[in-house]
Scaffold this motif. Sequence first.
Motif, short mmCIF file in Angstrom:
data_model
loop_
_atom_site.label_atom_id
_atom_site.label_comp_id
_atom_site.label_asym_id
_atom_site.label_seq_id
_atom_site.Cartn_x
_atom_site.Cartn_y
_atom_site.Cartn_z
N LEU A 3 -24.15 8.18 -5.21
CA LEU A 3 -23.01 7.24 -5.61
C LEU A 3 -21.85 8.30 -5.43
O LEU A 3 -21.75 9.70 -6.16
N LEU A 4 -20.09 7.48 -4.78
CA LEU A 4 -19.31 7.89 -4.45
C LEU A 4 -18.31 7.82 -4.85
O LEU A 4 -18.81 6.53 -5.49
N ARG A 5 -16.85 8.68 -5.21
CA ARG A 5 -15.81 7.85 -5.12
C ARG A 5 -15.02 8.05 -4.30
O ARG A 5 -14.63 9.53 -3.83
N VAL A 6 -14.43 8.15 -3.38
CA VAL A 6 -13.78 7.77 -2.10
C VAL A 6 -12.46 7.64 -2.82
O VAL A 6 -12.15 6.44 -2.56
N GLY A 7 -11.38 8.33 -1.01
CA GLY A 7 -9.91 7.66 -1.21
C GLY A 7 -9.39 9.11 -2.31
O GLY A 7 -9.65 9.72 -2.79
N PRO A 8 -7.63 7.86 -2.74
CA PRO A 8 -6.66 9.23 -3.00
C PRO A 8 -6.90 9.43 -4.08
O PRO A 8 -7.95 8.61 -5.18
N VAL A 9 -6.23 10.08 -4.36
CA VAL A 9 -6.18 11.37 -6.28
C VAL A 9 -5.61 9.35 -7.17
O VAL A 9 -4.70 8.96 -7.00
N GLY A 10 -6.42 9.34 -8.11
CA GLY A 10 -6.09 7.46 -9.01
C GLY A 10 -6.47 6.69 -7.67
O GLY A 10 -6.12 5.97 -8.95
N ALA A 11 -6.87 6.63 -6.47
CA ALA A 11 -7.22 5.03 -6.20
C ALA A 11 -8.22 5.53 -5.38
O ALA A 11 -9.08 4.43 -4.68
N GLU A 12 -9.31 5.98 -6.32
CA GLU A 12 -10.38 6.02 -5.56
C GLU A 12 -11.26 4.86 -6.21
O GLU A 12 -11.60 4.21 -6.27
N ARG A 13 -12.24 5.16 -5.26
CA ARG A 13 -12.97 2.88 -4.64
C ARG A 13 -14.92 4.01 -5.34
O ARG A 13 -15.20 4.65 -4.45
N PRO A 14 -15.66 3.18 -5.18
CA PRO A 14 -16.40 3.21 -5.47
C PRO A 14 -17.83 3.31 -4.23
O PRO A 14 -17.28 2.41 -3.32
N ALA A 15 -18.64 3.86 -3.67
CA ALA A 15 -19.00 4.27 -2.61
C ALA A 15 -21.02 4.29 -2.52
O ALA A 15 -20.65 5.25 -4.32
N LEU A 16 -21.54 4.26 -1.62
CA LEU A 16 -22.42 4.86 -1.81
C LEU A 16 -23.13 5.24 -0.17
O LEU A 16 -22.69 5.03 0.60
N LEU A 17 -24.07 6.73 -0.27
CA LEU A 17 -24.17 7.56 0.98
C LEU A 17 -25.95 6.49 1.08
O LEU A 17 -26.70 6.92 0.44
N ASP A 18 -26.00 6.22 1.97
CA ASP A 18 -27.25 5.94 2.19
C ASP A 18 -28.68 6.67 3.09
O ASP A 18 -28.10 7.57 3.25
N GLN A 19 -29.37 6.78 2.78
CA GLN A 19 -30.44 7.45 3.45
C GLN A 19 -30.47 7.85 4.99
O GLN A 19 -31.08 8.83 4.68
N ASP A 20 -29.16 7.31 5.40
CA ASP A 20 -29.25 7.59 6.89
C ASP A 20 -27.69 8.02 7.11
O ASP A 20 -27.47 9.17 8.09
N GLY A 21 -27.01 8.84 5.62
CA GLY A 21 -25.99 9.78 5.69
C GLY A 21 -24.30 8.63 5.99
O GLY A 21 -23.89 9.61 6.17
N THR A 22 -24.93 7.14 6.42
CA THR A 22 -23.19 6.39 6.06
C THR A 22 -22.92 6.15 5.15
O THR A 22 -24.03 5.55 3.85
N LEU A 23 -21.78 6.53 4.87
CA LEU A 23 -20.99 5.86 3.90
C LEU A 23 -20.67 4.29 3.66
O LEU A 23 -20.22 3.36 4.22
N ARG A 24 -21.25 3.57 2.54
CA ARG A 24 -20.60 2.52 2.62
C ARG A 24 -20.10 1.84 1.14
O ARG A 24 -19.99 2.55 0.37
N ARG A 65 -10.84 11.45 1.50
CA ARG A 65 -11.32 12.23 0.81
C ARG A 65 -12.31 11.58 -0.14
O ARG A 65 -12.53 11.21 -0.32
N ILE A 66 -13.12 12.64 -0.48
CA ILE A 66 -14.19 12.39 -1.50
C ILE A 66 -13.84 12.88 -2.83
O ILE A 66 -13.38 13.98 -2.81
N GLY A 67 -13.47 12.14 -3.65
CA GLY A 67 -13.35 12.20 -5.59
C GLY A 67 -14.32 12.47 -6.08
O GLY A 67 -15.47 12.95 -5.66
N ALA A 68 -13.53 13.20 -7.04
CA ALA A 68 -14.96 12.96 -8.66
C ALA A 68 -15.54 11.81 -7.95
O ALA A 68 -15.30 10.73 -8.15
N PRO A 69 -17.45 11.87 -8.84
CA PRO A 69 -17.85 11.12 -8.44
C PRO A 69 -18.46 10.16 -9.90
O PRO A 69 -18.88 9.50 -9.72
N VAL A 70 -17.94 10.37 -10.70
CA VAL A 70 -17.36 9.60 -11.81
C VAL A 70 -16.41 9.86 -12.69
O VAL A 70 -15.22 10.20 -12.85
N GLY A 71 -16.20 8.12 -12.38
CA GLY A 71 -15.07 8.18 -13.28
C GLY A 71 -14.66 7.75 -14.90
O GLY A 71 -15.39 7.89 -14.95
#
Length: 285
Positions: A3-24, A65-71
């Motif tokens: 599980l990831l959080r991506v986007g600008p600082v303060g405006a990160e959105r939740p994401a997932l890196l799947d088994q194929d390495g694709t960002l979802r 940008r990849i942010g910290a993965p925990v908000g």
Amino acid sequence: MKLLRVGPVGAERPALLDQDGTLRDLSGLVTDVDGALLADESVLSRVRDAAAAGELPVLDAEGLRIGAPVGRIGKIVGIGLNYHCHAAEVGAEAPAEPIVFLKAPDTVVGPDDTVLVPRGSVKTDWEAELAVVIGATARYLSSAEEGLAHVGGYVLANDVTERAFQIERGGTWDKGKNCETFTPLGPWLVTADEVADPQALDVKLWVNGELKQNGSTSDQIFPVGEVVRYLSHFMTLYPGDVIVTGTPAGVAAGQPEPMPFLRAGDVVELEISGLGRQRQEFKSA
């Protein structure tokens, strides 16, 4: 899951890196990757099912940008001198009980964000660490097995530390642990079900391309489950709280004079097996 959080600082959105390495994109299912998500098994199951079915939209990772993965982290608890090899290199006895300090959540940055060397610093140091993210409220746990059962996931951390502030300026360790940008986290949070043994992870760190730390969590004095159990008798641990569990040998403070403390322009890279890799350029505050 990763599980990831991506986007600008303060405006990160939740994401997932799947088994194929694709960002979802996860924003259609959850509002954030945080304690509320980790504590809700029904929502986590929906995320797993959607990922397995290929239903999650693809995100373009180019330039993202990849942010910290925990908000919304409530607290960060640090464990000091928790590797036999690290205690030995700094000439310390292995502690009889875990050494505990706190880091402020506002020290957290993304895994590849700039880290600032504090004004007046002469001993800024690196510490590659396994970080634990709590997934269920922990109070007065009775066993290390219970401790592990309360872990929601694992994250790579750099517990950046200013040694002169920590040791030579009076007071507690907190002075050397809480400078801005001093807790890079990520790139992703790996849910606990995918880490078969948190005591079998390789920990490595490089400074300007030179390998400095090359250890294993098997060398921890107090393993993850015991750390969670122990802390639960001194404080309540809530979902989304983070524990940084100590660093192996190879820090600047453990090397011969002149100790190679960090300066503006240095580049630090670190990784833990299965938890990804970080890269930080250090600049002056």
